[in-house]
Every structure is written in structure tokens, then in C-alpha cells.
Design a protein around this motif. Structure first.
Motif, PDB file in Angstrom:
ATOM      1  N   LEU A 390       0.808  -1.216   0.000  1.00  0.00           N
ATOM      2  CA  LEU A 390       0.000   0.000   0.000  1.00  0.00           C
ATOM      3  C   LEU A 390       0.842   1.266   0.000  1.00  0.00           C
ATOM      4  O   LEU A 390       0.583   2.196  -0.773  1.00  0.00           O
ATOM      5  CB  LEU A 390      -0.948  -0.004   1.205  1.00  0.00           C
ATOM      6  CG  LEU A 390      -1.876   1.211   1.331  1.00  0.00           C
ATOM      7  CD1 LEU A 390      -2.697   1.410   0.075  1.00  0.00           C
ATOM      8  CD2 LEU A 390      -2.780   1.064   2.553  1.00  0.00           C
ATOM      9  N   ASP A 391       1.848   1.355   0.850  1.00  0.00           N
ATOM     10  CA  ASP A 391       2.657   2.566   0.935  1.00  0.00           C
ATOM     11  C   ASP A 391       3.344   2.860  -0.393  1.00  0.00           C
ATOM     12  O   ASP A 391       3.394   4.014  -0.843  1.00  0.00           O
ATOM     13  CB  ASP A 391       3.704   2.424   2.046  1.00  0.00           C
ATOM     14  CG  ASP A 391       3.087   2.461   3.429  1.00  0.00           C
ATOM     15  OD1 ASP A 391       1.944   2.957   3.549  1.00  0.00           O
ATOM     16  OD2 ASP A 391       3.729   1.987   4.385  1.00  0.00           O
ATOM     17  N   ARG A 394       0.764   4.105  -2.884  1.00  0.00           N
ATOM     18  CA  ARG A 394       0.404   5.507  -2.617  1.00  0.00           C
ATOM     19  C   ARG A 394       1.442   6.453  -3.219  1.00  0.00           C
ATOM     20  O   ARG A 394       1.105   7.444  -3.871  1.00  0.00           O
ATOM     21  CB  ARG A 394       0.326   5.747  -1.111  1.00  0.00           C
ATOM     22  CG  ARG A 394      -0.937   5.259  -0.431  1.00  0.00           C
ATOM     23  CD  ARG A 394      -0.885   5.677   1.013  1.00  0.00           C
ATOM     24  NE  ARG A 394      -2.030   5.238   1.797  1.00  0.00           N
ATOM     25  CZ  ARG A 394      -1.937   4.574   2.939  1.00  0.00           C
ATOM     26  NH1 ARG A 394      -0.734   4.250   3.424  1.00  0.00           N
ATOM     27  NH2 ARG A 394      -3.023   4.227   3.608  1.00  0.00           N
ATOM     28  N   LEU A 420      -6.935  -0.226  -1.714  1.00  0.00           N
ATOM     29  CA  LEU A 420      -7.379   0.384  -0.456  1.00  0.00           C
ATOM     30  C   LEU A 420      -8.556  -0.390   0.143  1.00  0.00           C
ATOM     31  O   LEU A 420      -8.636  -0.583   1.363  1.00  0.00           O
ATOM     32  CB  LEU A 420      -7.781   1.846  -0.696  1.00  0.00           C
ATOM     33  CG  LEU A 420      -6.615   2.806  -0.968  1.00  0.00           C
ATOM     34  CD1 LEU A 420      -7.134   4.124  -1.536  1.00  0.00           C
ATOM     35  CD2 LEU A 420      -5.799   3.060   0.296  1.00  0.00           C
ATOM     36  N   MET A 423      -7.363  -3.524   1.748  1.00  0.00           N
ATOM     37  CA  MET A 423      -6.642  -3.269   2.990  1.00  0.00           C
ATOM     38  C   MET A 423      -7.551  -2.667   4.062  1.00  0.00           C
ATOM     39  O   MET A 423      -7.088  -2.317   5.154  1.00  0.00           O
ATOM     40  CB  MET A 423      -5.460  -2.325   2.720  1.00  0.00           C
ATOM     41  CG  MET A 423      -4.477  -2.841   1.675  1.00  0.00           C
ATOM     42  SD  MET A 423      -3.638  -4.352   2.165  1.00  0.00           S
ATOM     43  CE  MET A 423      -2.528  -3.723   3.420  1.00  0.00           C
ATOM     44  N   GLY A 424      -8.848  -2.478   3.760  1.00  0.00           N
ATOM     45  CA  GLY A 424      -9.796  -1.954   4.738  1.00  0.00           C
ATOM     46  C   GLY A 424      -9.733  -0.453   4.921  1.00  0.00           C
ATOM     47  O   GLY A 424     -10.287   0.083   5.890  1.00  0.00           O
ATOM     48  N   LYS A 425      -9.099   0.259   3.974  1.00  0.00           N
ATOM     49  CA  LYS A 425      -8.974   1.723   4.065  1.00  0.00           C
ATOM     50  C   LYS A 425     -10.143   2.378   3.309  1.00  0.00           C
ATOM     51  O   LYS A 425      -9.956   3.027   2.275  1.00  0.00           O
ATOM     52  CB  LYS A 425      -7.633   2.176   3.483  1.00  0.00           C
ATOM     53  CG  LYS A 425      -6.420   1.485   4.096  1.00  0.00           C
ATOM     54  CD  LYS A 425      -6.184   1.948   5.522  1.00  0.00           C
ATOM     55  CE  LYS A 425      -4.917   1.338   6.115  1.00  0.00           C
ATOM     56  NZ  LYS A 425      -4.661   1.798   7.495  1.00  0.00           N
ATOM     57  N   GLU A 427     -12.350   4.894   4.012  1.00  0.00           N
ATOM     58  CA  GLU A 427     -12.466   6.350   3.930  1.00  0.00           C
ATOM     59  C   GLU A 427     -11.512   6.898   2.873  1.00  0.00           C
ATOM     60  O   GLU A 427     -11.878   7.769   2.064  1.00  0.00           O
ATOM     61  CB  GLU A 427     -12.191   6.998   5.297  1.00  0.00           C
ATOM     62  CG  GLU A 427     -13.278   6.765   6.333  1.00  0.00           C
ATOM     63  CD  GLU A 427     -13.280   5.343   6.867  1.00  0.00           C
ATOM     64  OE1 GLU A 427     -12.242   4.632   6.719  1.00  0.00           O
ATOM     65  OE2 GLU A 427     -14.315   4.920   7.428  1.00  0.00           O
ATOM     66  N   GLU A 428     -10.282   6.399   2.877  1.00  0.00           N
ATOM     67  CA  GLU A 428      -9.293   6.845   1.890  1.00  0.00           C
ATOM     68  C   GLU A 428      -9.722   6.453   0.478  1.00  0.00           C
ATOM     69  O   GLU A 428      -9.549   7.227  -0.471  1.00  0.00           O
ATOM     70  CB  GLU A 428      -7.925   6.242   2.215  1.00  0.00           C
ATOM     71  CG  GLU A 428      -6.798   6.791   1.348  1.00  0.00           C
ATOM     72  CD  GLU A 428      -5.442   6.235   1.742  1.00  0.00           C
ATOM     73  OE1 GLU A 428      -4.500   6.402   0.941  1.00  0.00           O
ATOM     74  OE2 GLU A 428      -5.312   5.618   2.833  1.00  0.00           O
ATOM     75  N   ALA A 429     -10.295   5.250   0.364  1.00  0.00           N
ATOM     76  CA  ALA A 429     -10.762   4.790  -0.941  1.00  0.00           C
ATOM     77  C   ALA A 429     -11.868   5.701  -1.467  1.00  0.00           C
ATOM     78  O   ALA A 429     -11.904   6.045  -2.654  1.00  0.00           O
ATOM     79  CB  ALA A 429     -11.263   3.352  -0.844  1.00  0.00           C
TER      80      ALA A 429
END
Length: 487
Positions: A390-391, A394, A420, A423-425, A427-429
Motif C-alpha cells: 500500500l505505501d 500511494r 485500499l 486493505m480496509g482503508k 475512507e481513503e478509498a
């Protein structure tokens, strides 16, 4: 003493053997010092380089030399017109042609032919019509080369009635005359009209057959193309490639391999790089490793250089056939890579779950001075997606435009939203989805809805499903997914 006999032989030999514009400029500098640059014969040797190397910068330089000759002749003018006509800026050929009309050297039949060839290249109907009129008033005898080019001008600009009128009015016609009209119909996709001309032709050459076969193949009419192909009295490599690419275009990969075997068994034409790229692509799509390996052996056995598109096709074939180690071996052994070669190995590594290796190759690509494009970033972001980097994803997504000047497309956004979501992200998605125009957001929301299902995020799923229904009221996928989630 004539200019020819007074010109030092070494400078002539140097000029005729020049390989670059800088060498021509060196020769020109010498001629300027000695006064030879004003001599027609000497200057024509400089101009000849532009005919063989018709790049806009080279031809423009040749044009400037022409304008400084004290007594230019038709040959020097025609050389510049011809060079422009064959360049990526054919419309500029009309500038030296107009200069001829002002005198003292009036255009001859070659001047008209090259100027009309330029008009055909940029579909300049009005310019071609004017030049046609000038030719009729010039007093020059009717010429088959000029009239063939006129047929091409009118045909390529879509004025087929005028093209046919010129053809029918020609006192002398050859196969090129008919091909000029035939190729224009094929280029415009008017295959029925093209077939009519083809059937009307009393004499055909290989080019005539290839125009029709390529036209049918490009339109996906492979049965019609094959019928003509089988009827050809003589085939060349273009004929075989037309059938190979035609089958590849409609995903008939087994037929691609069949035609390739027929080609090898014919012993008349050897496959070229274009053939082999299409055959390797067919092997990749069929997952036929044994056939792909056989083609690789054929390439090595016949001393064919593996670079550019051929290297890319081999890397892609081995990757899709599950031999990523062999794909890497080919990639490393290729001395002349292009961006597509890098893209192919990055994508292959990603598909095989080797995300870190894909990132290393990406870094190497940038270090070697290659500029990543949109396909590169789809490959490297997908590689990150496959293994949850993920990092790194990004960082790549953030630098796409700011560092590499690549505008993200829906495919790049899709990679990020999918990663995202996985990975359960959430809000960011959703923030990433907001960057996409509403008409393109549906596919991203469907991906995110699927992630909500995996994580049991009922409230968020309902919100996304509502947005999907608002965007596409008639689409059922949102209802299905939310129904599955409730179940």
C-alpha cells in the motif's frame, strides 16, 4: 572548367557518404568557404541527403541551401519537393513548388508528381485540384505518373467520382493506376467498392491482392480475406502478415499458428519481425508454451535480433505461459529495450505475485532513462495490489503526474481503490473515488462495495449502493451485491 571537374573529389565523397545532418553541415561549411555552395552541382549533393533522410529539420536545411543556389535547376527543386512529400510535414512541399511557379525554373512532370504526392499524403483535395489545373494549362504532355498520383489525391480525399473520371480518361493506364483507386477505397473502408475495382482489373500485381486482403482483415472479415489469400497466384511476406494479423485481430489464435506453419512450409517467404510478434502473441493468448518455445528456437537459429517489439512479445509470452524466470532471462539478455519491453516484464512480475521485483524493475527503468507511461503505472500499481504494497502504491500514484507527467486514468484509480478496499482503508478509498468524474465512478464504487462485503461493513455498503443506484438507476449490480451482503 565545369563545376563538376573543379569540385575536389574528397568533399564530394564525404558528402555522398554522410550519415548525419551534422556531417552535411560540415560539408556545407567547407563549400561556403570555397564558394562551392552557390554551385548547382555541388549543392545538389548536399540536398540529396534530405531525399534519403526526409526529416523536417533535414529537409528544411536542404530548402535553405536551395534558396542560396545562384542557378537552381528542376532537379534541385524536385529533390526538395520530394523530400518534403516523404516527410512528416508533406504540406510544406507546396512551398518550393510555388517558388518554382514564380520562375525562372518552371515545374516539370516530376515536380507535379511530387507535389501531388504531398497532397495525397495530407488529403489536400483543394490544393491537389489547383495543381491539377496548373498541370492542364502547363502544356506538358499527359503523363501516367502525374495522373496516377491525381487518382490517389482525389481518392484519398474521398472524391471518388473525380478519381474515377481521371482514371477513365487516362490514355494509358497501368496496374498502379488501378491500385491508386483500389487502395483509396480500402483506406476508407469501402470494401464493396474496392472489390468492384479489384474484379474489374485486367491485370493485378501482388500489391493489388494485398490491398484487398488487408482491407478485409482490418474489417474483421477473415473468411473473405482467407478466400482471396488462398486464390493468390504469388504471395509475399506482406500477404502472409495480413492474414496473420487479421486472425489475431479477431482472436482466432489457433488460425494464426496454422497460417504461420503454412508460411514456413511454403519455402517462399521467411517470417519477419511483424510475423513473429503476432505468432508469439497468439502463443501467449493460447497459453501454448511449447509453441512459443519453438518460435524462440526458430528466432535464435535464424540469427534474428531480439529487441524492441520482438523482445516484448517473448517476455509477454513466457510471462503468460507461467515461465516468469524465462521472461526475466529474455529481458536481461535484450540490449535494446523500449518502454513496452519494461512494461511487459513489470506486468508479468506483478501477475506472478512478485511485487517487490516489479518495483525494483520500475526503479531500474527510471534509472536507465526510460520515461514511464500510463501502461507502466497500471503494471506497477497492479503489482502492488497483488501483494498489498500500500505505501509503495500511494507514493507511485502521487508521483504519477507530478514527477512523470502521466495523468491518471480510470484504470489507475481502479488499482488504488481496489487495493485500499482490500486493505480496509474505506475512507481513503472513497476520497480517491471523489477525484473521478461521476460518469466513470460506478466501476470504482462496485469494487468498493465488494470490499465492504468482505469486511462486513453494512452501513458503508448501503451508502455506496445508494450512490450506485443514483448514478445508474437501471443497473442491477448494486442491488445484487447489497442483497448478497444482507444474506
Amino acid at each position: 572548367m565545369s563545376a563538376c571537374s573543379s569540385t575536389p573529389v574528397p568533399i564530394l565523397a564525404f558528402t555522398e557518404g554522410a550519415k548525419s545532418l551534422s556531417q552535411i553541415q560540415q560539408a556545407h561549411a567547407f563549400m561556403l568557404k570555397t564558394g562551392l555552395s552557390r554551385d548547382t552541382f555541388s549543392a545538389s549533393k548536399l540536398i540529396a541527403f534530405a531525399v534519403a533522410n526526409p526529416e523536417p529539420e533535414t529537409v528544411s536545411y536542404a530548402h535553405s541551401i536551395l534558396n542560396r543556389i545562384e542557378s537552381p535547376n528542376a532537379y534541385t527543386h524536385n529533390s526538395v519537393i520530394r523530400a518534403y512529400a516523404n516527410s512528416s510535414a508533406p504540406e510544406v512541399a507546396l512551398v518550393p513548388f510555388r517558388e518554382m511557379l514564380l520562375g525562372p525554373v518552371f515545374p516539370d512532370k516530376y515536380s507535379f508528381t511530387f507535389a501531388l504526392k504531398a497532397c495525397a499524403a495530407f488529403c489536400g483535395f483543394e490544393e491537389g485540384r489547383q495543381i491539377h489545373g496548373i498541370f492542364l494549362k502547363s502544356g506538358l504532355v499527359s503523363d501516367v505518373f502525374v495522373e496516377n498520383t491525381l487518382v490517389n489525391v482525389y481518392g484519398r480525399s474521398g472524391h471518388f467520382e473525380i478519381a474515377r473520371k481521371v482514371l477513365d480518361g487516362m490514355p494509358e493506364r497501368d496496374v498502379v493506376s488501378w491500385n491508386s483507386l483500389l487502395s483509396a477505397y480500402v483506406e476508407k473502408g469501402l470494401l464493396e467498392e474496392a472489390r468492384g475495382v479489384f474484379d474489374e482489373m485486367e491485370e493485378r500485381n501482388v500489391e493489388s491482392w494485398n490491398f484487398m486482403i488487408s482491407g478485409y482483415a482490418a474489417a474483421g472479415l477473415v473468411e473473405e480475406a482467407r478466400e482471396l489469400f488462398d486464390s493468390m497466384p504469388v504471395k509475399d511476406v506482406v500477404s502472409w502478415n495480413a492474414m496473420v494479423s487479421g486472425y489475431a485481430r479477431v482472436c482466432c489464435y489457433s488460425e494464426v499458428l496454422e497460417v504461420f506453419i503454412e508460411m514456413l512450409n511454403s519455402f517462399t517467404e521467411r517470417p519477419d519481425g511483424f510475423t513473429l510478434v503476432n505468432v508469439l502473441s497468439a502463443c501467449a493468448n493460447l497459453g501454448s508454451l511449447s509453441q512459443g518455445e519453438w518460435v524462440h528456437v526458430y528466432i535464435d537459429k535464424n540469427g534474428i535480433v531480439i529487441d524492441g517489439f520482438l523482445a516484448t512479445a517473448l517476455v509477454d509470452m513466457y510471462s503468460k505461459c507461467g515461465k516468469i524466470d524465462k521472461a526475466l532471462e529474455v529481458f536481461r539478455a535484450t540490449s535494446e529495450k523500449d518502454v513496452s519491453t519494461w512494461n511487459s516484464i513489470i506486468s508479468g512480475l506483478g501477475v506472478h505475485g512478485l511485487g517487490n521485483d516489479a518495483l525494483e524493475i520500475f526503479s531500474e527503468m527510471v534509472y536507465e532513462g526510460f520515461k514511464p507511461n500510463g501502461i507502466t503505472f497500471i503494471g506497477v500499481l497492479s503489482a502492488c495490489n497483488h501483494v498489498g504494497l500500500l505505501d509503495q502504491a500511494r507514493k507511485l500514484f502521487e508521483t504519477m503526474n507530478s514527477v512523470y507527467g502521466v495523468e491518471p486514468t480510470i484504470e489507475h484509480y481502479g488499482c488504488m481503490v481496489d487495493l485500499l478496499g482490500r486493505m480496509g482503508k474505506f475512507e481513503e478509498a472513497e476520497e480517491v473515488v471523489k477525484e473521478v468524474p461521476a460518469e466513470e465512478a460506478s466501476v470504482l464504487l462496485e469494487s468498493l462495495l465488494g470490499a465492504c462485503k468482505r469486511f462486513g461493513r453494512m452501513e458503508q455498503a448501503e451508502s455506496i449502493a445508494k450512490r450506485l443506484r443514483e448514478l445508474n438507476p437501471g443497473e442491477t449490480s448494486g442491488y445484487v451485491q447489497i442483497s448478497n451482503l444482507y444474506a
